[in-house]
Design a protein around this motif. Structure first.
Motif: not given
Length: 165
Positions: A24-28, A18-22, A68-73, A55-66
């Motif tokens: 690749r999508q430029d999610f911290a 999951a971390c590898l593919h997150l 919802r694509s995390v669920n398809g990772t 579980y892993v943790f991801v850093s997002l700005d929910v107003t700017r980042d897409s």
């Protein structure tokens, strides 16, 4: 809103995938691990395993980042939600873990102990026995005075098996 940390539920034992593919999508992302001693097939091994399995943790700005694509990772089951929005973690939680971790994400909860400190042994034959630290250094075997049925005894244990009582 700014960047905040969110919990992502991953498929069983798929934290690294999951971390590898997150990434690749430029999610911290951050997947804290812990070093433990395990016995497998009669051998004692030091292994690194997930601090929060599944579980892993991801850093997002929910107003700017897409987000919802995390669920398809690949490797991800779902982003932990509160209603229809991702549930953010308390400020400083992930940062605190990150400051205690090394370059491989292994978190060190080792507290400095000095001679005379009350300690608890974790794991092994003396699991959950409390005593007084007598001597030893931070990385090697230490001497602990424990009170057993036959009276006070000095025992030598690995420093990694001690926590403050």
């Amino acid at each position: 809103m700014t960047q905040q940390w969110y919990a992502v539920q991953v498929q069983p034992r798929k934290e690294a995938l999951a971390c590898l593919h997150l990434g690749r999508q430029d999610f911290a992302h951050f997947a804290p691990r812990i070093s433990r001693t395990r016995r497998r097939a009669g051998r004692v091994l030091d292994v690194r395993e997930a601090l929060f399995p599944g579980y892993v943790f991801v850093s997002l700005d929910v107003t700017r980042d897409s987000w919802r694509s995390v669920n398809g990772t690949i490797g991800v089951s779902r982003l932990v939600m509160f209603g229809d929005m991702p549930a953010c973690l308390p400020a400083g939680f992930v940062e605190g873990l990150a400051t205690r971790s090394d370059a491989h994400g292994v978190v060190d909860f080792d507290t400095p102990l000095a001679a005379g400190d009350a300690v608890r042994i974790v794991g092994g034959a003396l699991d959950d026995v409390t005593g007084i630290l007598l001597s030893g250094d931070r990385h090697a075997r230490v001497m602990v005075l424990v009170d057993l049925l036959s009276g006070p005894r000095r025992v030598q244990v690995p420093r990694a098996r001690l926590i403050a009582a």
